[in-house]
Design an enzyme around this catalytic site. Structure first.
Site, PDB file in Angstrom:
ATOM      1  N   GLY A  72     -14.652   9.185  -0.222  1.00  0.00           N
ATOM      2  CA  GLY A  72     -13.669   8.119  -0.086  1.00  0.00           C
ATOM      3  C   GLY A  72     -12.716   8.083  -1.265  1.00  0.00           C
ATOM      4  N   THR A  73     -13.082   8.787  -2.333  1.00  0.00           N
ATOM      5  CA  THR A  73     -12.229   8.838  -3.526  1.00  0.00           C
ATOM      6  C   THR A  73     -10.857   9.378  -3.153  1.00  0.00           C
ATOM      7  OG1 THR A  73     -14.236   9.351  -4.762  1.00  0.00           O
ATOM      8  CG2 THR A  73     -12.142   9.696  -5.912  1.00  0.00           C
ATOM      9  N   PRO A  77      -8.905   9.051   3.332  1.00  0.00           N
ATOM     10  CA  PRO A  77      -8.208   8.223   2.341  1.00  0.00           C
ATOM     11  C   PRO A  77      -8.343   6.737   2.633  1.00  0.00           C
ATOM     12  CG  PRO A  77      -6.612   9.318   3.782  1.00  0.00           C
ATOM     13  CD  PRO A  77      -7.976   9.855   4.140  1.00  0.00           C
ATOM     14  N   LYS A 129      -6.699   0.001  -9.802  1.00  0.00           N
ATOM     15  CA  LYS A 129      -6.641   1.263  -9.060  1.00  0.00           C
ATOM     16  C   LYS A 129      -5.978   2.312  -9.951  1.00  0.00           C
ATOM     17  CE  LYS A 129      -5.089   3.285  -4.689  1.00  0.00           C
ATOM     18  NZ  LYS A 129      -6.356   3.945  -4.403  1.00  0.00           N
ATOM     19  N   GLY A 161      -3.889   7.056  -1.604  1.00  0.00           N
ATOM     20  CA  GLY A 161      -4.172   8.156  -0.674  1.00  0.00           C
ATOM     21  C   GLY A 161      -3.715   7.815   0.743  1.00  0.00           C
ATOM     22  N   HIS A 191      -1.951  -2.645  -4.204  1.00  0.00           N
ATOM     23  CA  HIS A 191      -3.382  -2.593  -4.514  1.00  0.00           C
ATOM     24  C   HIS A 191      -3.690  -3.395  -5.774  1.00  0.00           C
ATOM     25  CE1 HIS A 191      -3.380   0.780  -1.671  1.00  0.00           C
ATOM     26  NE2 HIS A 191      -4.688   0.620  -1.592  1.00  0.00           N
ATOM     27  N   HIS A 192      -4.984  -3.636  -5.988  1.00  0.00           N
ATOM     28  CA  HIS A 192      -5.452  -4.311  -7.197  1.00  0.00           C
ATOM     29  C   HIS A 192      -5.054  -3.508  -8.441  1.00  0.00           C
ATOM     30  CE1 HIS A 192      -8.793  -1.422  -7.758  1.00  0.00           C
ATOM     31  NE2 HIS A 192      -8.793  -1.389  -6.430  1.00  0.00           N
TER      32      HIS A 192
HETATM   33  N1  LIG Z   1     -11.234   5.806   1.309  1.00  0.00           N
HETATM   34  C1  LIG Z   1     -11.225   4.458   1.275  1.00  0.00           C
HETATM   35  O1  LIG Z   1     -11.276   3.769   2.332  1.00  0.00           O
HETATM   36  C2  LIG Z   1     -11.171   3.768  -0.056  1.00  0.00           C
HETATM   37  C3  LIG Z   1     -11.233   2.370  -0.161  1.00  0.00           C
HETATM   38  C4  LIG Z   1     -11.231   1.793  -1.421  1.00  0.00           C
HETATM   39  C5  LIG Z   1     -11.188   2.593  -2.559  1.00  0.00           C
HETATM   40  N2  LIG Z   1     -11.099   3.950  -2.428  1.00  0.00           N
HETATM   41  C6  LIG Z   1     -11.122   4.864  -3.569  1.00  0.00           C
HETATM   42  O2  LIG Z   1     -12.469   4.947  -4.037  1.00  0.00           O
HETATM   43  C7  LIG Z   1     -12.465   5.309  -5.430  1.00  0.00           C
HETATM   44  C8  LIG Z   1     -13.365   4.332  -6.192  1.00  0.00           C
HETATM   45  O3  LIG Z   1     -12.775   3.040  -6.164  1.00  0.00           O
HETATM   46  P1  LIG Z   1     -13.503   1.804  -6.895  1.00  0.00           P
HETATM   47  O4  LIG Z   1     -12.560   0.657  -6.755  1.00  0.00           O
HETATM   48  O5  LIG Z   1     -14.913   1.660  -6.431  1.00  0.00           O
HETATM   49  O6  LIG Z   1     -13.496   2.319  -8.420  1.00  0.00           O
HETATM   50  P2  LIG Z   1     -14.443   1.848  -9.610  1.00  0.00           P
HETATM   51  O7  LIG Z   1     -13.713   2.175 -10.880  1.00  0.00           O
HETATM   52  O8  LIG Z   1     -14.909   0.443  -9.410  1.00  0.00           O
HETATM   53  O9  LIG Z   1     -15.744   2.798  -9.473  1.00  0.00           O
HETATM   54  C9  LIG Z   1     -15.770   4.152  -9.774  1.00  0.00           C
HETATM   55  C10 LIG Z   1     -17.159   4.476 -10.315  1.00  0.00           C
HETATM   56  O10 LIG Z   1     -17.307   5.886 -10.393  1.00  0.00           O
HETATM   57  C11 LIG Z   1     -18.110   6.161 -11.530  1.00  0.00           C
HETATM   58  N3  LIG Z   1     -17.985   7.587 -11.872  1.00  0.00           N
HETATM   59  C12 LIG Z   1     -17.022   8.210 -12.592  1.00  0.00           C
HETATM   60  N4  LIG Z   1     -17.286   9.535 -12.676  1.00  0.00           N
HETATM   61  C13 LIG Z   1     -18.435   9.755 -11.971  1.00  0.00           C
HETATM   62  C14 LIG Z   1     -19.209  10.911 -11.685  1.00  0.00           C
HETATM   63  N5  LIG Z   1     -18.857  12.121 -12.137  1.00  0.00           N
HETATM   64  N6  LIG Z   1     -20.336  10.773 -10.942  1.00  0.00           N
HETATM   65  C15 LIG Z   1     -20.713   9.553 -10.477  1.00  0.00           C
HETATM   66  N7  LIG Z   1     -20.016   8.414 -10.725  1.00  0.00           N
HETATM   67  C16 LIG Z   1     -18.897   8.513 -11.457  1.00  0.00           C
HETATM   68  C17 LIG Z   1     -17.608   5.175 -12.568  1.00  0.00           C
HETATM   69  O11 LIG Z   1     -18.545   4.993 -13.632  1.00  0.00           O
HETATM   70  C18 LIG Z   1     -17.441   3.907 -11.720  1.00  0.00           C
HETATM   71  O12 LIG Z   1     -18.629   3.127 -11.692  1.00  0.00           O
HETATM   72  C19 LIG Z   1     -10.993   5.299  -5.861  1.00  0.00           C
HETATM   73  O13 LIG Z   1     -10.491   6.619  -5.816  1.00  0.00           O
HETATM   74  C20 LIG Z   1     -10.300   4.447  -4.788  1.00  0.00           C
HETATM   75  O14 LIG Z   1      -8.930   4.766  -4.606  1.00  0.00           O
HETATM   76  C21 LIG Z   1     -11.092   4.534  -1.205  1.00  0.00           C
END
Ligand SMILES: NC(=O)c1ccc[n+]([C@@H]2O[C@H](COP(=O)([O-])OP(=O)(O)OC[C@H]3O[C@@H](n4cnc5c(N)ncnc54)[C@H](O)[C@@H]3O)[C@@H](O)[C@H]2O)c1
Length: 221
Positions: free
Chosen positions: A78-79, A99, A132, A138, A128-129
């Site tokens: 989802g990243t 995305p 981000k 994405g 977005h918040h």
């Molecule tokens: N596809 C979707 O529907 C959707 C929806 C919302 C957010 N997102 C995406 O999801 C991602 C995460 O968003 P978030 O708001 O939860 O971010 P966040 O910053 O709250 O969380 C990210 C986490 O990843 C951890 N991390 C970093 N490197 C790592 C690794 N190598 N291994 C394991 N963990 C690791 C960090 O410590 C952190 O806890 C972003 O890219 C965001 O754009 C996608």
């Protein structure tokens, strides 16, 4: 047998929500939470997992996916903010990337592509918040790419980052004497969970990897 699921980014906003959703699904079992913030490396959770769900950061997601498929673990990503082409050579298990996992956002993209074929020009505003890390989102990048493909026109994207927002997108199309606005709002991260759970259940049986886009997993009623 339940599908064994590990979550990378388990301490993050999305990761925590995914862990809760997996724990409440009777056909899934949460077997690992990887996150530097939890002092748990990915290598520790892969041996017990059938599927890895990744909501981390763009630079980690690609490396995590390569490590998972090498270990024979399917991946749901989802990243956002990385190029899926970086995973084209990854073999050993399947990779699914979306995305946006919200059904409303998928429909917004479909409607926007349909409208782009008929209206002169379009622009996208994504909001977005403020924590981000990537811009444009994405979802906006994919919407713009799909609309450009359909219309042959570039589709500019504008990004807004403010506290109080979750994930929102407005597609505005213009033509002589009229505009059309298509808007989607995720007001809670729960909106992504049905899509994430669907991907976890389907990733093992994909015939193409990587597969990009939740629409590829949806069956029309
Ligand atoms: N596809 C979707 O529907 C959707 C929806 C919302 C957010 N997102 C995406 O999801 C991602 C995460 O968003 P978030 O708001 O939860 O971010 P966040 O910053 O709250 O969380 C990210 C986490 O990843 C951890 N991390 C970093 N490197 C790592 C690794 N190598 N291994 C394991 N963990 C690791 C960090 O410590 C952190 O806890 C972003 O890219 C965001 O754009 C996608």
């Amino acid at each position: 047998m339940p599908i064994r699921v590990a979550v990378a980014g388990a301490a993050g906003r999305m990761g925590q929500t995914v862990c809760r959703a997996v724990e409440t699904a009777p056909d899934l079992r949460l077997t690992g939470r990887a996150d530097p913030a939890l002092d748990t490396p990915l290598s520790q959770v892969l041996p017990d997992a059938d599927v890895l769900v990744d909501f981390t950061i763009p630079t980690s997601a690609v490396a995590n996916a390569h490590a998972a498929v090498t270990a024979g673990v399917h991946v749901v990503i989802g990243t956002t903010g990385f190029d899926p082409a970086q995973l084209e050579d990854a073999t050993g298990a399947n990779i699914f990337i979306a995305p946006n996992f919200a059904i409303g956002a998928v429909l917004m993209m479909e409607f926007a592509v349909q409208a782009a074929r008929h209206m002169a020009k379009a622009e996208i505003i994504e909001l977005h918040h403020d924590r981000k890390v990537d811009a444009p989102s994405g979802t906006a990048a994919r919407t713009a790419a799909l609309m450009s493909e359909a219309s042959g026109q570039p589709v500019p994207v504008h990004s807004v980052r403010l506290p109080g927002l979750v994930a929102h997108q407005e597609v505005i199309l213009g033509d002589v004497g009229q505009t059309l606005t298509i808007r989607h709002d995720s007001t809670d991260r729960e909106s992504f969970m049905p899509g994430v759970l669907l991907a976890i259940r389907k990733v093992q049986s994909l015939t193409e990897s990587p597969t990009v886009g939740l629409e590829k997993l949806l069956v029309s009623p």
